[in-house]
Design a protein around this motif. Structure first.
Motif, PDB file in Angstrom:
ATOM      1  N   ASN A  56       0.832  -1.199   0.000  1.00  0.00           N
ATOM      2  CA  ASN A  56       0.000   0.000   0.000  1.00  0.00           C
ATOM      3  C   ASN A  56       0.867   1.249   0.000  1.00  0.00           C
ATOM      4  O   ASN A  56       1.889   1.316   0.686  1.00  0.00           O
ATOM      5  N   ARG A  57       0.445   2.244  -0.766  1.00  0.00           N
ATOM      6  CA  ARG A  57       1.154   3.524  -0.803  1.00  0.00           C
ATOM      7  C   ARG A  57       0.548   4.456   0.235  1.00  0.00           C
ATOM      8  O   ARG A  57      -0.673   4.540   0.371  1.00  0.00           O
ATOM      9  N   VAL A  58       1.406   5.139   0.981  1.00  0.00           N
ATOM     10  CA  VAL A  58       0.951   6.151   1.936  1.00  0.00           C
ATOM     11  C   VAL A  58       1.749   7.425   1.702  1.00  0.00           C
ATOM     12  O   VAL A  58       2.891   7.385   1.250  1.00  0.00           O
ATOM     13  N   THR A  59       1.133   8.546   2.000  1.00  0.00           N
ATOM     14  CA  THR A  59       1.838   9.813   1.856  1.00  0.00           C
ATOM     15  C   THR A  59       2.775  10.028   3.040  1.00  0.00           C
ATOM     16  O   THR A  59       2.634   9.392   4.090  1.00  0.00           O
ATOM     17  N   ALA A  60       3.720  10.927   2.860  1.00  0.00           N
ATOM     18  CA  ALA A  60       4.658  11.240   3.942  1.00  0.00           C
ATOM     19  C   ALA A  60       3.922  11.812   5.144  1.00  0.00           C
ATOM     20  O   ALA A  60       4.262  11.521   6.294  1.00  0.00           O
ATOM     21  N   TRP A  61       2.890  12.636   4.882  1.00  0.00           N
ATOM     22  CA  TRP A  61       2.116  13.230   5.979  1.00  0.00           C
ATOM     23  C   TRP A  61       1.385  12.156   6.768  1.00  0.00           C
ATOM     24  O   TRP A  61       1.358  12.182   7.999  1.00  0.00           O
ATOM     25  N   ALA A  62       0.791  11.195   6.064  1.00  0.00           N
ATOM     26  CA  ALA A  62       0.091  10.107   6.744  1.00  0.00           C
ATOM     27  C   ALA A  62       1.069   9.287   7.573  1.00  0.00           C
ATOM     28  O   ALA A  62       0.731   8.815   8.670  1.00  0.00           O
ATOM     29  N   HIS A  63       2.282   9.133   7.057  1.00  0.00           N
ATOM     30  CA  HIS A  63       3.295   8.377   7.798  1.00  0.00           C
ATOM     31  C   HIS A  63       3.659   9.098   9.094  1.00  0.00           C
ATOM     32  O   HIS A  63       3.797   8.470  10.150  1.00  0.00           O
ATOM     33  N   ILE A  64       3.800  10.420   9.019  1.00  0.00           N
ATOM     34  CA  ILE A  64       4.116  11.219  10.214  1.00  0.00           C
ATOM     35  C   ILE A  64       2.988  11.120  11.232  1.00  0.00           C
ATOM     36  O   ILE A  64       3.220  10.929  12.438  1.00  0.00           O
ATOM     37  N   GLN A  65       1.748  11.229  10.757  1.00  0.00           N
ATOM     38  CA  GLN A  65       0.609  11.146  11.656  1.00  0.00           C
ATOM     39  C   GLN A  65       0.510   9.768  12.316  1.00  0.00           C
ATOM     40  O   GLN A  65       0.167   9.656  13.495  1.00  0.00           O
ATOM     41  N   GLN A  66       0.839   8.744  11.558  1.00  0.00           N
ATOM     42  CA  GLN A  66       0.808   7.397  12.117  1.00  0.00           C
ATOM     43  C   GLN A  66       1.849   7.246  13.212  1.00  0.00           C
ATOM     44  O   GLN A  66       1.584   6.662  14.272  1.00  0.00           O
ATOM     45  N   ARG A  67       3.037   7.795  12.976  1.00  0.00           N
ATOM     46  CA  ARG A  67       4.100   7.713  13.981  1.00  0.00           C
ATOM     47  C   ARG A  67       3.709   8.462  15.252  1.00  0.00           C
ATOM     48  O   ARG A  67       3.993   8.007  16.358  1.00  0.00           O
ATOM     49  N   ARG A  68       3.057   9.600  15.093  1.00  0.00           N
ATOM     50  CA  ARG A  68       2.655  10.388  16.264  1.00  0.00           C
ATOM     51  C   ARG A  68       1.602   9.674  17.096  1.00  0.00           C
ATOM     52  O   ARG A  68       1.493   9.895  18.301  1.00  0.00           O
TER      53      ARG A  68
END
Length: 205
Positions: A56-68
């Motif tokens: 699955n492709r995710v955006t960089a912003w979504a990745h940051i939000q997931q980490r938070r």
């Protein structure tokens, strides 16, 4: 294209068949002729790989939000927790620990295996189980009992000797988690470079 066949989403028996037949990477499979004596099995494996969905492709912003949104657990080592901002380690993160032989890497791995099991509400843990991969033969049940204090039944220990064993274990880690049971909050590998040094002693690793 140069992805190892041991990391492909196929059965362990199929991975072993590929290696025995001389197919080491995904490129080897793509270039292979399915009309030879190995054609039937090879065609089946190619069909399985085509049926497997792309990541699955995710955006960089979504990745940051997931980490938070990911939770942390305290290591129960005050100096280390302070160094990590007072929050300990983040679940889902990758942490590499470097040091000379004898600096305490094994003890740290065992400490984290214990800490991740502690209660989330009262002790800052994650309430989850741990997997310990011993690549150097340094795991000591006596030391583990002393450090982990009665939580050994929630630590699954695997002993690996060579690079292909470690790669196969990691490639099938979802199945490993299902087999050991419980929610896995920590995978500790001690030491990740050793199987590669043992498998390729003449390399520059």
């Amino acid at each position: 294209m140069f992805q190892s066949v041991l990391s492909l989403p196929i059965s362990t028996s199929s991975q072993e068949w590929l290696v025995r037949s001389g197919y080491r990477t995904l490129a080897d499979i793509d270039d292979a002729d399915c009309e030879d004596g190995k054609g039937t099995t090879l065609q089946q494996i190619k069909s399985l790989l085509k049926a497997h969905p792309e990541p699955n492709r995710v955006t960089a912003w979504a990745h940051i939000q997931q980490r938070r949104s990911q939770h942390h657990f305290l290591t129960r080592l005050d100096a280390l927790d302070t160094l990590l901002g007072g929050h300990g380690l983040r679940l889902g993160s990758i942490v590499e620990v470097l040091g000379d032989p004898g600096c305490g890497q094994t003890q740290l791995c065992l400490q984290l295996c214990m800490a991740v099991q502690l209660s989330t509400l009262t002790l800052g843990g994650a309430g989850m189980n741990a997997v310990y991969v011993d690549c150097v033969g340094s795991f000591s049940a006596t030391a583990a009992e002393k450090i982990c204090q009665g939580t050994l039944d929630k630590i699954s220990v695997f002993r690996v000797y060579a690079a292909h064993e470690l790669i196969a274990l990691l490639a099938s880690f979802d199945r490993v988690c299902s087999r050991v049971g419980g929610r896995i909050g920590l995978l500790a590998i001690n030491t990740v470079s050793w199987p590669f040094l043992a498998s390729f002693p003449d390399s520059l690793l």
